[in-house]
Design an enzyme around this catalytic site. Structure first.
Site, PDB file in Angstrom:
ATOM      1  N   HIS A   1       9.407 -30.940  -8.889  1.00  0.00           N
ATOM      2  CA  HIS A   1       8.544 -30.959 -10.073  1.00  0.00           C
ATOM      3  C   HIS A   1       7.089 -31.206  -9.704  1.00  0.00           C
ATOM      4  O   HIS A   1       6.290 -31.634 -10.530  1.00  0.00           O
ATOM      5  CB  HIS A   1       9.049 -32.027 -11.045  1.00  0.00           C
ATOM      6  CG  HIS A   1      10.518 -31.851 -11.339  1.00  0.00           C
ATOM      7  ND1 HIS A   1      10.975 -30.905 -12.222  1.00  0.00           N
ATOM      8  CD2 HIS A   1      11.606 -32.451 -10.811  1.00  0.00           C
ATOM      9  CE1 HIS A   1      12.302 -30.942 -12.241  1.00  0.00           C
ATOM     10  NE2 HIS A   1      12.710 -31.869 -11.393  1.00  0.00           N
TER      11      HIS A   1
ATOM     12  N   LYS B   1     -11.115 -45.738  16.686  1.00  0.00           N
ATOM     13  CA  LYS B   1     -11.165 -47.178  16.977  1.00  0.00           C
ATOM     14  C   LYS B   1     -12.440 -47.532  17.749  1.00  0.00           C
ATOM     15  O   LYS B   1     -13.094 -48.532  17.466  1.00  0.00           O
ATOM     16  CB  LYS B   1      -9.940 -47.585  17.796  1.00  0.00           C
ATOM     17  CG  LYS B   1      -8.629 -47.513  17.023  1.00  0.00           C
ATOM     18  CD  LYS B   1      -7.497 -47.982  17.909  1.00  0.00           C
ATOM     19  CE  LYS B   1      -6.169 -47.898  17.174  1.00  0.00           C
ATOM     20  NZ  LYS B   1      -5.034 -48.251  18.024  1.00  0.00           N
TER      21      LYS B   1
ATOM     22  N   GLU C   1       1.066 -37.056  15.522  1.00  0.00           N
ATOM     23  CA  GLU C   1       0.396 -37.827  16.571  1.00  0.00           C
ATOM     24  C   GLU C   1       0.872 -37.349  17.950  1.00  0.00           C
ATOM     25  O   GLU C   1       0.162 -37.446  18.933  1.00  0.00           O
ATOM     26  CB  GLU C   1       0.644 -39.327  16.382  1.00  0.00           C
ATOM     27  CG  GLU C   1      -0.488 -40.159  16.942  1.00  0.00           C
ATOM     28  CD  GLU C   1      -0.381 -41.638  16.617  1.00  0.00           C
ATOM     29  OE1 GLU C   1       0.621 -42.264  16.985  1.00  0.00           O
ATOM     30  OE2 GLU C   1      -1.321 -42.178  15.995  1.00  0.00           O
TER      31      GLU C   1
END
Ligand SMILES: O=P(O)(O)OC[C@H]1O[C@H](O)[C@H](O)[C@@H](O)[C@@H]1O
Length: 473
Positions: free
Chosen positions: A354, A465, A323
């Site tokens: 793994h 937004k 960000e």
């Protein structure tokens, strides 16, 4: 079959171990400037613009140009008053208000009125809390249970109902803007739940507090002023754990533990600003990531902690890096043509060995790795950390040195040349965790200053937004 190791000639590995505060760094298996990078670290440090940028963080500044704001998170942990911030007096006043509430809350816990803290928030308003709470919850005393609710999801409503007596929960609305959809939706849901449970509109308030830079909206929500804790517009979300956003840590662990976290960060700050030289480990680490981006075209970096207490670290760092630096333009409005930020991912070793480690070892792309080692001898009766750390060393060696095997097929050839850094700490305590968090904050800031990127805005996120709101109409 050609068994030569293709990338080896690019590598200049320096056998160097450096440290800052209680953090040690081993750069011996990392790549450094091979002559193709535009500027050396020495040149950055001679550049007045870079030095002024770093210094300006430690006092009143106008670093966030696009939002016409200063960035003041250092002021919040300036416990020895080393720097000059105009918000310093206000910070102290807010701390007194917080401390009164915290004491009362602990009394209420002792008398059985509260059993859990439920933190409602998202992004920078909860990622730091999740990291710290997870890191400390096993080895440090807690006075209440906690839950971080960081999504609009009935999962959380059902979980709170299942695990707790709702009337004994303190809901903390953590939101700088007090407008974030996820947070405010969940705040309204739990408010309704409490009103239904208590049968009275007025009594829900004693189960809520708010932490916000938008006090008037918190009052519109129905909370009295004394239950609203302030933080400032000049603190960006991803740097806000040092503000009242960190207050749930006082409620869960007690104020001493939280204070240690801040002291650790303050120690790191001091060592950064008092050593504006090539010896500064923050700049050295950041510069390696800069080189990875600019010269080796690394699109990603993995940060893997060999300590399950740090399982939330990569989530936290993902926001901090991506960000802050995910912008292809300078703060002066010029385009940047190269990558400014690696994709940050990671998790916990050995688990991750793994999983995606196969790609780290033999994938086409070279992904630099930071291995985080906690020596942790004190609380380790069976020397399990020893097993983890031996794995860590083996992985580092395998990535960097590889192994070529005459007569074996391609799938059994490991070319090595994959750079990695080790970051070690003796113990994971609130004090060293505070250092680790501040270390990465300064690394990200240094990367922003190398590239002249505004570290403190996030217009891309804001667009999402806005579009949501437009769709609502
Ligand atoms: O604290 P709030 O205002 O609720 O914001 C929470 C988060 O929302 C946004 O999407 C921002 O990108 C983040 O930087 C911020 O931390």
């Amino acid at each position: 079959m050609n068994l030569s190791m293709p990338n080896k000639s690019e590598i200049i590995s320096e056998h160097r171990n450096v440290s800052i505060a209680d953090i040690e760094l081993d750069f011996s298996l990392s790549k450094l400037n091979d002559g193709k990078v535009d500027r050396s670290l020495e040149e950055f440090l001679l550049d007045e613009k870079f030095i002024t940028g770093i210094k300006s963080l430690f006092g009143d500044n106008k670093l966030n140009l696009s939002e016409n704001r200063s960035e003041d998170h250092i002021a919040l942990r300036d416990l020895e008053e080393n720097y000059k911030f105009s918000i310093a007096e206000e910070v102290k006043a807010v701390e007194v208000k917080q401390s009164d509430f915290i004491k009362q809350f602990h009394n209420d816990v002792d008398s059985g009125l509260f059993e859990a803290v439920i933190i409602l928030g998202v992004g920078g308003s909860t990622l730091g809390i999740s990291l710290v709470a997870q890191a400390l919850e096993v080895n440090f005393d807690t006075s209440v249970d906690y839950l971080v609710v960081d999504n609009v999801d009935s999962f959380f409503v059902n979980k709170v109902r299942k695990d707790y007596d709702l009337s004994k929960c303190l809901f903390v609305i953590s939101s700088k803007t007090f407008t974030t959809l996820e947070t405010m939706t969940m705040a309204r849901v739990f408010k309704d739940e409490l009103i239904t449970l208590k049968g009275s509109k007025s009594t829900w308030q004693s189960n809520f507090i708010a932490i916000t830079a938008n006090e008037s909206l918190a009052q519109d929500f129905g909370l009295e002023k004394k239950r609203v804790f302030r933080f400032w517009d000049s603190i960006s979300g991803r740097f806000s754990i040092w503000s009242a956003i960190g207050m749930p840590l006082d409620l869960i662990f007690g104020s001493e533990t939280h204070l240690e976290l801040r002291k650790g960060a303050a120690k790191l700050d001091k060592e950064v600003i008092e050593n504006l030289s090539i010896e500064n480990s923050v700049f050295q680490y950041a510069y390696r990531q800069y080189v990875n981006l600019k010269v080796f075209d690394s699109k990603a970096e993995a940060i893997v902690a060999y300590d399950s207490s740090l399982s939330k670290l990569s989530d936290y760092l993902q926001q901090l890096y991506m960000e802050s630096l995910g912008k292809a333009y300078t703060s002066e409005g010029e385009q940047i043509l190269q990558y400014t930020c690696p994709l940050i991912f990671g998790g916990v070793g050995t688990n991750d060995q793994h999983s995606y480690f196969q790609l780290l070892h033999q994938g086409k792309q070279v992904i630099p790795v930071t291995f985080i080692e906690v020596k942790n001898k004190k609380r380790d009766k069976y020397n399990l950390q020893g097993v983890l750390n031996k794995n860590l060393s083996a992985q580092r060696k395998a990535l960097f040195e590889g192994r070529l095997q005459e007569g074996k097929p391609l799938c059994r050839q490991f070319y090595g040349g994959r750079p990695n850094v080790k970051l070690s700490m003796e113990e994971l305590t609130p004090f060293t965790l505070g250092q680790l968090m501040a270390f990465y904050e300064h690394v990200v800031f240094a990367l922003s200053q190398f590239q002249q990127v505004n570290c403190f805005d996030q217009w891309g996120v804001e667009l999402g937004k806005e579009l949501y709101k437009e769709n609502q109409k």
